[in-house]
Write a protein that holds these residues in place. Structure first.
Motif: not given
Length: 258
Positions: A10-21, A30-39
């Protein structure tokens, strides 16, 4: 996912949304965080693309004032972005993951150089047009169309630093302010993410928990990024783009060779 992993996404999503805008490259959060969760890399990429649709739309809405008077341009370039985005999404599920990993850092580096040199290049192009009597194309002309098509193919494939490439190309070939071009960039990113997401829904298997968390976070972040990013003067915005892009290159190289 554990509760802590969900909070991290969730926190990564907030950061990504802000920096993307403001700049782009939120995927590198977001990508490294998702990989860290095992995806797996493909599942992470698909889930990220689906989740960031709301953030891209949120950022575009936040920049709606800068979009005034750009309807024709946005529609024309959005069609190109949609074609490229769906092509990139198809490539993601058909090509090996290493196919773009070597060339991506080079593309981002070139884009950063173009962003830095954009004021000088734009002036040189304007002088040449004036000297030859060539009219200025309001939408950048065929060269921009080809460039944005290729950038959108890449965006549908991975999305990291896609916005930086868009701004670099438009900054050179369209005579307009950086903030107005940044607003167009947000719309193009929303188009690419949306068409790729629609494709993935039917042919891929995303992690829907990750999708929901990133969607909520990036929607919040998109509004935050637009609120503060619109206040940045051109020089500060250009410096931020270069800083984020440099970090993107480092992360991509570490991912490829680390």
């Amino acid at each position: 996912m554990t509760i802590w992993e969900m909070l991290a996404v969730l926190a990564a999503g907030i950061g990504a949304g802000a920096i993307n805008a403001v700049v782009g490259s939120g995927t590198l959060i977001t990508f490294p965080v998702l990989l860290a969760t095992g995806l797996s890399p493909v599942t992470a990429t698909v889930s990220n693309a689906l989740g960031q649709v709301s953030g891209a739309i949120s950022g575009a809405i936040g920049y709606r004032a800068e979009l005034t008077g750009q309807r024709r341009r946005v529609i024309r370039l959005s069609i190109v972005a949609a074609i490229g985005g769906i092509s990139g999404a198809v490539l993601l599920l058909t090509l090996p993951p290493t196919a773009f990993e070597t060339i991506v850092p080079i593309l981002v580096a070139i884009a950063l150089v173009l962003v830095i040199l954009q004021p000088r290049i734009a002036k040189a192009v304007q002088r040449r047009r004036t000297r030859k009597g060539t009219p200025v194309h309001p939408d950048g002309g065929p060269l921009l169309i080809v460039g944005l098509l290729l950038a959108s193919v890449y965006g549908g494939y991975f999305t990291a630093a896609q916005g930086i490439i868009y701004v670099a190309l438009m900054g050179m070939l369209i005579n307009d302010s950086l903030q107005r071009l940044n607003a167009v960039k947000n719309v193009l990113a929303a188009v690419v993410n949306s068409v790729a997401a629609l494709f993935f829904i039917f042919v891929a298997e995303p992690d829907w928990t990750a999708v929901l968390l990133i969607a909520v976070g990036s929607a919040i972040g998109g509004q935050l990024g637009a609120r503060y990013g619109r206040r940045l003067p051109p020089t500060a915005l250009r410096a931020l783009i270069v800083a984020v892009g440099t970090v993107a290159i480092v992360q991509l190289l570490l991912r490829r060779y680390g």
